[in-house]
Design an enzyme around this catalytic site. Structure first.
Site, short mmCIF file in Angstrom:
data_model
loop_
_atom_site.label_atom_id
_atom_site.label_comp_id
_atom_site.label_asym_id
_atom_site.label_seq_id
_atom_site.Cartn_x
_atom_site.Cartn_y
_atom_site.Cartn_z
N SER A 171 48.73 75.82 47.57
CA SER A 171 48.95 74.50 46.96
C SER A 171 50.64 74.72 46.91
O SER A 171 51.29 74.60 47.63
CB SER A 171 48.36 74.22 45.67
OG SER A 171 48.48 73.02 45.14
N HIS A 375 40.19 72.31 46.47
CA HIS A 375 41.39 72.66 46.21
C HIS A 375 41.46 74.00 45.60
O HIS A 375 42.20 75.00 45.90
CB HIS A 375 42.10 71.83 45.36
CG HIS A 375 44.04 71.87 45.69
ND1 HIS A 375 44.41 71.71 46.70
CD2 HIS A 375 44.74 72.49 44.76
CE1 HIS A 375 45.60 71.97 46.67
NE2 HIS A 375 45.79 72.18 45.36
#
Ligand SMILES: *[C@@H]1O[C@H](CO)[C@@H](O)[C@H](O)[C@H]1NC(C)=O
Ligand SMILES: *[C@@H]1O[C@H](CO)[C@@H](O)[C@H](O)[C@H]1NC(C)=O
Ligand SMILES: *[C@@H]1O[C@H](CO)[C@@H](O)[C@H](O)[C@H]1NC(C)=O
Length: 399
Positions: A171, A375
Site C-alpha cells: 500500500s 487490501h
C-alpha cells in the site's frame, strides 16, 4: 449501497468464522503488548534495533532479522520492507512464522530489514522537534519518499555492504517507492527487484471510508477540525485498551471492530479470522500526520499521482507553480512485480491497471487467484503465504 454490502459481509463473517479452528497463537491476546522486536524474539528469531537520522532530522528506527532459524550464512541477499498507512514494521509479522512474509524471507535466506517511517510508533523522535508540537507533524508521504526511504535504504546498504535490496512494499509502502524513484531516479540502481502488494498510485476508483471522506479533502479547515492539526490515531494505551475490550472474540462489540476493517479495505470474510483482531488492532493504527491522510484523500478527486496539494497560494510557495507537481512514473525503471486483489477497495484493479500501463518495467503483473482478496489480506490474510508470499519469493529468485 456501501453499508448494505458491509452488512452482507457482516452476516457472512459470522457464518465463516465458526469454521476457523481457533487461533494459531498460544492465547487470544498473544503478542498484543509486544513491540516488533519482542514479537520477533518471541517467535525464536534473532533481532536487532537500529536508528538513523533523516536529512531533515527525523530519527527513524529499523528492525532487522539478520537470519532465519537455521542460523547465519555468508552473503545473504537483503530484503527491505516498507509499511502501509498507519502501520509499522509489525505489518509483516502478524502470523505464525510459516505464514508471515517477514519470517518466511528470513528462513528463505534473506537478511530482513523492516522500516518505520516518520511519525509511526517507532519513529516519533527528531533532533530538534517534539512530537507534542504541531511542527513535528508537518509532513505527508512526500517527505517519507524524499527523506525516510532513501536514508533507510542507504543505511541498510551501508550496514550490509550489499549493492542493492529486494524491496517489498504494501500500500503506502508502494506509493513512497514510486515517488522516490520519480524524484531521485538514481535510486533505481539500488533496487534488485520490487514487489508491490496492493499497489497504490492512482486512487480514482477507491471505495469505502476513504472515498466517503474525499469530497471534503479540499476543505482543509473542515478536515483539520475533524482530524486535528498534527498527529492522527496514535497507537497508545487507548488503542491497546480498545483491542482488548472491543475486538476480542468473546466481546459483544467484535462485529463493529471487524466490520470497520472491511469498510476500510473491501470485502473478504474468510481471510481475517477474529482471533487476529486483538493483535492487529493493538499494532495498528501506528500513528501518522493529518497531512499524510489528506494527501491520499486529495488524489481521489484529482485522479492524479502527485505531490501534496497546499492550495493555489501554498503551492506557489512550495513548488513555484499553483498546482502540485506530478510524479513521473516513467522514471521507475527498477523491475517491478505488481500483486493485486479482486476486491481491494484501496488498490482497485482499474487503478492498478492504469499504474501498470505507465510503469516502464513491469516484470510481473500478478492477480491474486481468489475471487475475494482485499487490501488488508496482503498483510494479515490467513492464507496470504499461499496466495501471495510464495509468488513474491519466486519472483525475487529471478533477480
Ligand atoms: C525517542 O524518544 C523517546 C521518548 O522521548 C526516548 O525514550 C527514546 O530513547 C528516543 N529514541 C531515540 C532513538 O532517540
Ligand atoms: C518523464 O520522465 C521521462 C524519463 O525521464 C521523460 O522523458 C519525460 O519527459 C518526463 N515527462 C514529464 C511530463 O516530465
Ligand atoms: C487458481 O485456483 C484454482 C483453484 O482455486 C486452480 O484450479 C487454478 O489452477 C488456479 N490458477 C492459477 C493460474 O494458478
Amino acid at each position: 449501497m456501501m453499508v448494505t454490502r458491509v452488512m452482507v459481509t457482516g452476516v457472512m463473517v459470522t457464518v465463516m468464522v465458526m469454521v476457523v479452528q481457533g487461533s494459531p497463537f498460544p492465547s487470544d491476546h498473544w503478542g498484543m503488548n509486544m513491540t516488533t522486536p519482542e514479537l520477533i524474539e518471541a517467535n525464536g528469531y534473532p533481532v536487532e534495533i537500529h536508528h538513523l537520522t533523516s536529512e531533515d532530522g527525523y530519527i527513524l528506527e529499523l528492525h532487522r532479522i539478520p537470519h532465519g532459524r537455521s542460523g547465519p550464512s555468508e552473503n545473504r541477499p537483503v530484503a527491505y520492507f516498507e509499511h502501509c498507512l498507519l502501520c509499522s514494521s509489525s505489518d509483516y509479522l502478524m502470523n505464525e512464522p510459516e505464514k508471515a512474509i517477514g519470517y518466511m524471507m528470513a528462513d528463505a535466506g534473506y537478511d530482513v530489514w523492516l522500516s518505520n517511517m516518520r511519525g509511526n510508533t517507532y519513529s516519533r523522535n527528531h533532533t530538534t522537534l517534539n512530537p507534542e508540537d504541531v511542527e513535528f507533524w508537518k509532513f505527508s508521504w512526500d517527505e517519507m519518499a524524499r527523506y525516510d526511504v532513501p536514508a533507510s535504504i542507504d543505511y541498510v546498504l551501508g550496514e550490509t555492504g550489499a549493492d542493492g535490496v529486494y524491496y517489498v512494499g504494501w500500500s503506502m509502502g508502494t506509493s513512497v517507492f514510486w515517488a522516490l524513484m520519480s524524484d531521485k531516479p538514481e535510486y533505481n540502481d539500488k533496487i534488485k527487484a520490487m514487489a508491490a502488494m496492493a499497489p497504490v498510485a492512482y486512487t480514482e476508483n477507491t471505495k469505502g471510508i476513504m472515498r466517503e471522506l474525499a469530497p471534503f479533502s479540499h476543505d482543509i479547515d473542515l478536515m483539520t477540525s475533524l482530524l486535528g492539526v498534527g498527529e492522527v490515531l496514535p497507537s497508545n494505551e487507548l488503542m491497546d485498551y480498545m483491542a482488548e475490550h472491543y475486538c476480542a472474540v468473546e466481546d459483544q462489540y467484535v462485529e463493529v471492530c471487524y466490520n470497520f476493517l472491511f469498510l476500510l479495505s473491501g470485502p473478504d470474510p474468510d481471510q481475517i479470522p477474529k482471533e487476529f483482531l486483538p493483535l492487529i488492532v493493538s499494532h495498528m493504527p501506528a500513528g501518522t500526520s493529518v497531512h499524510t491522510i489528506l494527501h491520499f484523500e486529495q488524489q481521489i478527486p484529482a485522479k492524479k499521482f502527485q505531490m501534496y496539494d497546499f492550495g493555489a497560494i501554498g503551492n506557489l510557495e512550495h513548488y513555484d507553480q499553483d498546482t502540485p507537481p506530478i510524479y513521473n512514473l516513467s522514471r521507475v525503471t527498477a523491475p517491478v512485480g505488481l500483486f493485486w486483489g479482486n476486491t481491494d477497495w484501496l488498490a482497485d484493479p482499474t487503478d492498478v491497471a492504469r499504474l501498470a500501463s505507465e510503469l516502464p518495467n513491469v516484470a510481473l503483473n500478478f492477480n491474486v487467484n481468489k475471487t475475494q482478496f482485499n487490501h488488508l489480506d496482503f498483510g494479515w490474510g490467513i492464507d496470504a503465504d499461499k496466495y501471495v508470499y510464495q509468488h513474491i519469493l519466486e519472483f525475487f529468485a529471478g533477480y
